[in-house]
Design an enzyme around this catalytic site. Structure first.
Site, PDB file in Angstrom:
ATOM      1  N   GLU A   1      -0.106   1.449  -2.365  1.00 24.32           N
ATOM      2  CA  GLU A   1      -0.667   2.564  -3.170  1.00 24.32           C
ATOM      3  C   GLU A   1       0.367   3.655  -3.505  1.00 24.32           C
ATOM      4  O   GLU A   1       0.074   4.847  -3.370  1.00 24.32           O
ATOM      5  CB  GLU A   1      -1.881   3.179  -2.455  1.00 24.32           C
ATOM      6  CG  GLU A   1      -3.067   2.252  -2.411  1.00 24.32           C
ATOM      7  CD  GLU A   1      -4.380   2.915  -1.987  1.00 24.32           C
ATOM      8  OE1 GLU A   1      -4.383   4.080  -1.556  1.00 24.32           O
ATOM      9  OE2 GLU A   1      -5.434   2.244  -2.101  1.00 24.32           O
TER      10      GLU A   1
ATOM     11  N   GLU B   1      -7.556  -4.602  -1.209  1.00 25.35           N
ATOM     12  CA  GLU B   1      -8.495  -3.680  -0.561  1.00 25.35           C
ATOM     13  C   GLU B   1      -9.722  -3.578  -1.459  1.00 25.35           C
ATOM     14  O   GLU B   1      -9.601  -3.162  -2.618  1.00 25.35           O
ATOM     15  CB  GLU B   1      -7.895  -2.270  -0.381  1.00 25.35           C
ATOM     16  CG  GLU B   1      -6.835  -2.176   0.692  1.00 25.35           C
ATOM     17  CD  GLU B   1      -6.344  -0.757   0.913  1.00 25.35           C
ATOM     18  OE1 GLU B   1      -7.140   0.196   0.763  1.00 25.35           O
ATOM     19  OE2 GLU B   1      -5.151  -0.607   1.226  1.00 25.35           O
TER      20      GLU B   1
HETATM   21  O1  AHR Z   1      -8.587   1.338   3.587  1.00 26.30           O
HETATM   22  C1  AHR Z   1      -8.449   2.711   3.741  1.00 26.30           C
HETATM   23  C2  AHR Z   1      -7.358   3.286   2.856  1.00 26.30           C
HETATM   24  O2  AHR Z   1      -7.738   3.169   1.523  1.00 26.30           O
HETATM   25  C3  AHR Z   1      -6.021   2.591   2.910  1.00 26.30           C
HETATM   26  O3  AHR Z   1      -5.212   3.049   3.945  1.00 26.30           O
HETATM   27  C4  AHR Z   1      -5.417   2.966   1.588  1.00 26.30           C
HETATM   28  O4  AHR Z   1      -4.520   1.989   1.124  1.00 26.30           O
HETATM   29  C5  AHR Z   1      -6.610   3.179   0.680  1.00 26.30           C
HETATM   30  O5  AHR Z   1      -6.557   4.383   0.016  1.00 26.30           O
END
Ligand code: AHR
Length: 495
Positions: free
Chosen positions: A176, A294
């Site tokens: 990210e 994610e």
């Molecule tokens: O999954 C929680 C967080 O969400 C992770 O650390 C990040 O990559 C995203 O913003």
């Protein structure tokens, strides 16, 4: 509940879309809250293995059907020095984790994660630190994990108890970095250069590694689209996947929340179109796939609480969202969306696995239990390696279908997203020689807010569903706000 007086909706099952890569059923373990400490690792727990892994959590991970697990973050990785987490435990440093305002004891690191993956029967997927870290540190981690022997890093791994290399295949080039919250946040151009340099260097070690470039943190990022185009234009010959992340939550409009999968469809289709655009303008023939590494339901409005008045602590209770029945239906429909995009998505990771926005919940004094969202994931993970077939979805009905490689077994995943109307469905499986319904399960609760707790761990769980096969059609009635999985025996057409 309204009665279903209207004519049944016919769902057609058509041509193959692609194969559901087993890595679509991945998950994510981050050093975040009690994801690691008190989650997968708790030496003092009654079920602990000799290595200190929670045995009850390991059992549930296997039951969940997870295939690949991303580690160690997440936001955490952008401030992490992997060297802190290896070697004798007593001499590992305690460090501040700025991403989650925590203290990291480093009692669990790369070697423990590799051992845990072996115990869980999952593939490791590692992220390198391209936030505050650098290319050299990434290369050293790669050498530590993957070089057989005869260098100080490989020999150090052997001395730490692992003579055989871990041979990690999939590597995320940071996390990210498009997000201003990320340690080491960069512009797309800056990240593109860093990712290209890192990928080229990693490929000098092993040209066959599978590398994941950072994509957008969510669909609402101002840079969504341009970030992907910029990064991929520079790295398309060097990477195999473009990542993307997305979370959904109920902001008070439950009906809109239940349509989350429509937004995921659009997100994935836009990224796939951007990849295709970059292939066109760069004249590349490289088949870059999406790594949705994610995704989940997460009420991330509580994210700011993390930063609020709170001391730095070891393994604080962070993001311990208790999932509802409605969340489970949404997760079920997000899984359908992932299957429907099996032609462009090859990796997906439910974020996360235990405690912090986890499918599994663990407390120190009790056996671990399944959150509501565990159930649709476990059902859909059984389609790993199956061919996904095109299905029609209409209105409140969301669908996906798969067929096993030998054609002998089909699986249907069906959701009724209506809050008040049941849905009579007829799923036409005549084209794939459906013969009999093997099993059918329903996830339903009259209360959309129902949860599974330590005292009532199975309140929301799949129950048997009546489903019949009538002239090649599966006939079923889904109550409002429900999700179902049906397995059907088929006579494969061998002609
Ligand atoms: O999954 C929680 C967080 O969400 C992770 O650390 C990040 O990559 C995203 O913003």
């Amino acid at each position: 509940m309204k009665s279903s007086s209207s004519a049944p909706v016919t769902i057609r099952v058509g041509a193959p879309i692609g194969v559901a890569d087993p890595r679509l059923f991945g998950s994510f373990v981050e050093h975040l809250g009690r994801g690691v400490y008190g989650g997968i690792y708790e030496p003092g727990h009654g079920s602990a293995t000799p290595e200190g892994f929670r045995g009850d959590v390991l059992d549930l991970v296997r039951e969940l059907g997870v295939t690949v697990v991303r580690y160690p973050g997440g936001n955490f990785v952008s401030g992490y020095d992997w060297r802190d987490g290896i070697g004798p435990r007593a001499s590992r440093p305690r460090r501040l984790d700025l991403a989650w305002k925590s203290i990291e004891t480093n009692q669990f690191g790369t070697d423990e994660f590799a051992a845990w993956c072996r115990a869980a029967g999952v593939e490791p997927m590692l992220a390198v630190n391209l936030g505050l870290g650098d290319v050299k540190s990434a290369l050293e981690l790669l050498e530590y994990t993957n070089h057989p022997h005869g260098t100080s890093l490989a020999d150090e791994r052997a001395a730490n108890g692992a003579p055989e290399p871990y041979d990690v295949r999939v590597w995320c080039l940071g996390n990210e970095l498009d997000g201003p919250w990320q340690l080491g946040h960069r512009s797309a151009q800056e990240y593109a250069e860093l990712a290209a340099t890192t990928a080229s260097a990693m490929r000098m070690f092993d040209p066959d590694l599978e590398l994941v470039a950072v994509g957008s943190s969510n669909a609402d990022m101002e840079t969504f689209g341009t970030w992907e185009a910029t990064v991929l234009t520079r790295t398309i010959e060097l990477v195999d996947y473009l990542s993307c992340h997305i979370y959904f939550y109920d902001d008070g409009d439950l009906a809109a929340f239940l349509r989350s999968a429509d937004a995921l469809d659009q997100f994935l289709e836009r990224i796939a179109a951007t990849i295709e655009h970059v292939r066109t303008v760069t004249r590349s023939t490289r088949d870059v796939k999406i790594s949705l590494d994610e995704w989940n339901v997460w009420n991330y409005r509580d994210y700011d609480d993390i930063k609020a008045e709170r001391e730095f602590e070891v393994a604080p209770r962070l993001l311990e969202q208790t999932y509802t029945h409605a969340d489970a239906v949404v997760v079920g429909t997000l899984l359908q969306s992932i299957l429907r995009h099996a032609d462009s998505v090859s990796i997906a990771a439910l974020a996360q696995l235990v405690n912090a926005i986890g499918a599994i919940r663990a407390e120190p004094d009790a056996p671990a239990w399944r959150q509501t969202i565990f159930h649709p994931f476990a059902a859909v993970a059984r389609s790993a390696g199956h061919t996904v077939l095109a299905t029609t979805s209409a209105g409140d009905i969301s669908t996906a279908a798969t067929v096993s490689p030998d054609g002998a077994e089909a699986r249907l995943y069906l959701a009724n997203r209506s809050l008040d109307s049941p849905a009579a469905l007829e799923i036409d499986l005549s084209g794939i020689g459906a013969e009999t319904v093997i099993s059918a399960h329903l996830l339903h609760d009259d209360d959309p807010g129902a949860t599974n707790t330590v005292d009532a761990p199975d309140r929301v769980a799949p129950r048997p569903l009546d489903a019949e096969l009538v002239r090649g059609r599966v006939v079923v009635l889904l109550p409002p706000l429900s999700w179902a999985d049906i397995t059907v025996a088929c006579r494969p057409n061998r002609g």
